[in-house]
Write a protein that holds these residues in place. Structure first.
Motif, PDB file in Angstrom:
ATOM      1  N   LEU A   5       0.841  -1.192   0.000  1.00 41.76           N
ATOM      2  CA  LEU A   5       0.000   0.000   0.000  1.00 41.76           C
ATOM      3  C   LEU A   5       0.880   1.247   0.000  1.00 41.76           C
ATOM      4  CD1 LEU A   5      -2.841   1.154   0.058  1.00 41.76           C
ATOM      5  CD2 LEU A   5      -2.726   1.121   2.563  1.00 41.76           C
ATOM      6  N   GLU A   6       0.850   1.948  -1.142  1.00 39.67           N
ATOM      7  CA  GLU A   6       1.667   3.154  -1.295  1.00 39.67           C
ATOM      8  C   GLU A   6       0.956   4.383  -0.754  1.00 39.67           C
ATOM      9  OE1 GLU A   6       2.201   0.667  -5.165  1.00 39.67           O
ATOM     10  OE2 GLU A   6       0.585   1.283  -3.834  1.00 39.67           O
ATOM     11  N   SER A   7       1.766   5.357  -0.356  1.00 39.79           N
ATOM     12  CA  SER A   7       1.240   6.653   0.069  1.00 39.79           C
ATOM     13  C   SER A   7       2.306   7.707  -0.177  1.00 39.79           C
ATOM     14  CB  SER A   7       0.848   6.624   1.548  1.00 39.79           C
ATOM     15  OG  SER A   7       1.975   6.324   2.353  1.00 39.79           O
ATOM     16  N   ILE A  93       2.652   7.489 -12.128  1.00 39.68           N
ATOM     17  CA  ILE A  93       2.196   6.637 -11.035  1.00 39.68           C
ATOM     18  C   ILE A  93       3.396   5.813 -10.593  1.00 39.68           C
ATOM     19  CG2 ILE A  93       0.702   4.732 -10.363  1.00 39.68           C
ATOM     20  CD1 ILE A  93      -1.288   5.722 -12.477  1.00 39.68           C
ATOM     21  N   TYR A  94       3.655   5.803  -9.302  1.00 38.55           N
ATOM     22  CA  TYR A  94       4.777   5.042  -8.752  1.00 38.55           C
ATOM     23  C   TYR A  94       4.224   3.805  -8.045  1.00 38.55           C
ATOM     24  CZ  TYR A  94       8.066   8.711  -9.891  1.00 38.55           C
ATOM     25  OH  TYR A  94       8.854   9.609 -10.572  1.00 38.55           O
ATOM     26  N   TYR A  95       4.645   2.654  -8.526  1.00 37.78           N
ATOM     27  CA  TYR A  95       4.205   1.384  -7.959  1.00 37.78           C
ATOM     28  C   TYR A  95       5.293   0.804  -7.062  1.00 37.78           C
ATOM     29  CZ  TYR A  95       0.631   1.321 -11.662  1.00 37.78           C
ATOM     30  OH  TYR A  95      -0.413   1.623 -12.495  1.00 37.78           O
ATOM     31  N   CYS A  96       4.903   0.386  -5.885  1.00 35.21           N
ATOM     32  CA  CYS A  96       5.768  -0.397  -5.017  1.00 35.21           C
ATOM     33  C   CYS A  96       5.706  -1.842  -5.500  1.00 35.21           C
ATOM     34  CB  CYS A  96       5.256  -0.286  -3.587  1.00 35.21           C
ATOM     35  SG  CYS A  96       6.109  -1.303  -2.357  1.00 35.21           S
ATOM     36  N   VAL A  97       6.858  -2.473  -5.643  1.00 31.97           N
ATOM     37  CA  VAL A  97       6.894  -3.835  -6.160  1.00 31.97           C
ATOM     38  C   VAL A  97       7.731  -4.742  -5.273  1.00 31.97           C
ATOM     39  CG1 VAL A  97       6.498  -3.200  -8.576  1.00 31.97           C
ATOM     40  CG2 VAL A  97       8.831  -3.271  -7.696  1.00 31.97           C
ATOM     41  N   LYS A  98       7.333  -5.972  -5.205  1.00 29.70           N
ATOM     42  CA  LYS A  98       8.085  -7.006  -4.501  1.00 29.70           C
ATOM     43  C   LYS A  98       8.741  -7.901  -5.554  1.00 29.70           C
ATOM     44  CE  LYS A  98       7.367 -11.257  -1.852  1.00 29.70           C
ATOM     45  NZ  LYS A  98       7.770 -12.070  -3.024  1.00 29.70           N
ATOM     46  N   THR A  99       9.964  -8.328  -5.279  1.00 25.44           N
ATOM     47  CA  THR A  99      10.598  -9.339  -6.130  1.00 25.44           C
ATOM     48  C   THR A  99      10.570 -10.681  -5.406  1.00 25.44           C
ATOM     49  OG1 THR A  99      12.912  -9.440  -5.422  1.00 25.44           O
ATOM     50  CG2 THR A  99      12.246  -7.495  -6.690  1.00 25.44           C
ATOM     51  N   PRO A 100      10.721 -11.781  -6.136  1.00 22.74           N
ATOM     52  CA  PRO A 100      10.791 -13.079  -5.464  1.00 22.74           C
ATOM     53  C   PRO A 100      12.212 -13.451  -5.049  1.00 22.74           C
ATOM     54  CG  PRO A 100      10.626 -13.390  -7.821  1.00 22.74           C
ATOM     55  CD  PRO A 100      10.619 -11.913  -7.595  1.00 22.74           C
ATOM     56  N   PHE A 101      13.116 -12.478  -5.019  1.00 19.03           N
ATOM     57  CA  PHE A 101      14.516 -12.713  -4.717  1.00 19.03           C
ATOM     58  C   PHE A 101      14.944 -11.940  -3.478  1.00 19.03           C
ATOM     59  CE2 PHE A 101      14.808 -14.685  -8.765  1.00 19.03           C
ATOM     60  CZ  PHE A 101      14.091 -13.901  -9.646  1.00 19.03           C
ATOM     61  N   PHE A 102      15.961 -12.456  -2.788  1.00 19.79           N
ATOM     62  CA  PHE A 102      16.490 -11.736  -1.635  1.00 19.79           C
ATOM     63  C   PHE A 102      17.344 -10.551  -2.085  1.00 19.79           C
ATOM     64  CE2 PHE A 102      17.898 -10.976   2.576  1.00 19.79           C
ATOM     65  CZ  PHE A 102      19.238 -10.633   2.497  1.00 19.79           C
ATOM     66  N   PHE A 111       4.643  -9.056  -7.146  1.00 21.32           N
ATOM     67  CA  PHE A 111       3.478  -8.379  -6.578  1.00 21.32           C
ATOM     68  C   PHE A 111       3.662  -6.872  -6.700  1.00 21.32           C
ATOM     69  CE2 PHE A 111       0.988 -11.789  -4.900  1.00 21.32           C
ATOM     70  CZ  PHE A 111       1.910 -12.796  -4.656  1.00 21.32           C
ATOM     71  N   TRP A 112       2.533  -6.198  -6.971  1.00 17.90           N
ATOM     72  CA  TRP A 112       2.534  -4.755  -7.191  1.00 17.90           C
ATOM     73  C   TRP A 112       1.490  -4.107  -6.296  1.00 17.90           C
ATOM     74  CZ3 TRP A 112       4.709  -2.463 -12.019  1.00 17.90           C
ATOM     75  CH2 TRP A 112       5.454  -3.392 -12.748  1.00 17.90           C
ATOM     76  N   GLY A 113       1.812  -2.927  -5.780  1.00 17.19           N
ATOM     77  CA  GLY A 113       0.806  -2.120  -5.107  1.00 17.19           C
ATOM     78  C   GLY A 113      -0.082  -1.433  -6.134  1.00 17.19           C
ATOM     79  N   ARG A 114      -1.057  -0.689  -5.657  1.00 20.11           N
ATOM     80  CA  ARG A 114      -2.001  -0.018  -6.549  1.00 20.11           C
ATOM     81  C   ARG A 114      -1.443   1.295  -7.097  1.00 20.11           C
ATOM     82  NH1 ARG A 114      -8.027  -0.560  -4.080  1.00 20.11           N
ATOM     83  NH2 ARG A 114      -8.499   0.021  -6.225  1.00 20.11           N
ATOM     84  N   GLY A 115      -0.350   1.768  -6.503  1.00 19.48           N
ATOM     85  CA  GLY A 115       0.317   2.942  -7.040  1.00 19.48           C
ATOM     86  C   GLY A 115      -0.094   4.239  -6.366  1.00 19.48           C
ATOM     87  N   THR A 116       0.802   5.225  -6.462  1.00 18.37           N
ATOM     88  CA  THR A 116       0.527   6.567  -5.976  1.00 18.37           C
ATOM     89  C   THR A 116       1.012   7.555  -7.023  1.00 18.37           C
ATOM     90  OG1 THR A 116       0.782   8.083  -4.075  1.00 18.37           O
ATOM     91  CG2 THR A 116       2.719   6.783  -4.682  1.00 18.37           C
ATOM     92  N   LEU A 117       0.206   8.571  -7.304  1.00 18.95           N
ATOM     93  CA  LEU A 117       0.487   9.507  -8.385  1.00 18.95           C
ATOM     94  C   LEU A 117       1.363  10.659  -7.904  1.00 18.95           C
ATOM     95  CD1 LEU A 117       0.029  10.516 -11.288  1.00 18.95           C
ATOM     96  CD2 LEU A 117      -2.062  11.645 -10.457  1.00 18.95           C
ATOM     97  N   VAL A 118       2.441  10.865  -8.621  1.00 24.51           N
ATOM     98  CA  VAL A 118       3.309  12.019  -8.396  1.00 24.51           C
ATOM     99  C   VAL A 118       3.187  12.930  -9.609  1.00 24.51           C
ATOM    100  CG1 VAL A 118       5.695  12.795  -8.148  1.00 24.51           C
ATOM    101  CG2 VAL A 118       4.916  10.744  -6.941  1.00 24.51           C
ATOM    102  N   ALA A 119       2.800  14.168  -9.372  1.00 23.82           N
ATOM    103  CA  ALA A 119       2.657  15.146 -10.452  1.00 23.82           C
ATOM    104  C   ALA A 119       3.609  16.306 -10.192  1.00 23.82           C
ATOM    105  CB  ALA A 119       1.220  15.644 -10.538  1.00 23.82           C
TER     106      ALA A 119
END
Lengths: 122, 107
Positions: A5-7, A93-102, A111-119
């Motif tokens: 969840l981005e903010s 839109i900036y999405y927070c993402v998870k990778t399956p790697f350490f 996995f991706w968050g829903r994103g937060t808009l930067v203008a």
């Protein structure tokens, strides 16, 4: 269930700063590299930055290197992106993402968050 | 950096038809190619990774194939919820790069 969840997005003037945050849940946060991918309005996807599970290895796209800083707080399960000297072409839109790697230097994003808009505009 | 070229830019098909999407890399990415689906107003979703491995929960009608510089995403029989934009992404070489996308819309 993995949730991201981005903010922190919003309107900022050119040259300004902004801090994005991503609250993670549903997985062992410290075990995976995390990052940010952005999408300009009506455009495709652009990788921005990735941070490994320990928080010790940071990677940045050339377009943001020296201006953006990625960090993570394992106790709070939060990923952050400090953005300085923002330019109009950082608008996305900036999405927070998870990778399956350490760690590593080569990832896909499971996995991706829903994103937060930067203008960025005056 | 590795450039990924997706074709066609738009694919107009009817539900039930087969969709074939192409992703061509400017140099070999071995098998390190992923596919994502993005619906309007939503975040992308991982469909396929490492060219042909399905992500968790992805229906079997989505199949990835290819290696080296030529990759294909096939949707065997389009469902109404499959009309979306599809992106490929490589992780063979830093930085990770995405293709420009293929839009699959209803004919």
């Amino acid at each position: 269930e993995v949730q991201l969840l981005e903010s922190g997005g919003g309107l900022v003037q050119p040259g300004g700063s902004l801090r994005l945050s991503c609250a993670a849940s549903g997985f062992t946060f410290s075990s995976y590299a995390m990052g940010w991918v952005r999408q300009a309005p009506g455009k495709g996807l652009e990788w921005v930055s990735t941070l490994d599970g320990t928080g010790g290895s940071r990677h940045y796209a050339d377009s943001v290197k020296g201006r953006f800083t990625i960090s993570r707080d394992t106790s709070m399960k939060t990923l952050s992106l400090d953005m300085n000297n923002l330019r109009r072409d950082d608008t996305a839109i900036y999405y927070c993402v998870k990778t399956p790697f350490f760690g590593g230097s080569f990832w896909h994003f499971d996995f991706w968050g829903r994103g937060t808009l930067v203008a960025v505009s005056s | 950096e590795i450039v990924l070229t997706q074709s066609p830019a738009t694919l107009s098909l009817s539900p039930g038809e087969r969709a074939t999407l192409s992703c061509r890399a400017s140099q070999s990415v071995s098998g390190y190619l992923a596919w994502y689906q993005q619906k309007p107003g939503q975040a992308p979703r991982l469909l396929i990774y490492d060219a042909s491995d399905s992500a968790a929960g992805i229906p079997s009608r989505f199949r990835g194939s290819g290696s080296g510089t030529e990759f294909t995403l096939t949707i065997s029989s389009l469902e109404p919820e499959d009309f979306a934009v599809y992106y490929c992404q490589q992780r063979e070489e830093w930085p990770p790069t995405f293709g420009g996308g293929t839009r699959v819309d209803i004919k």
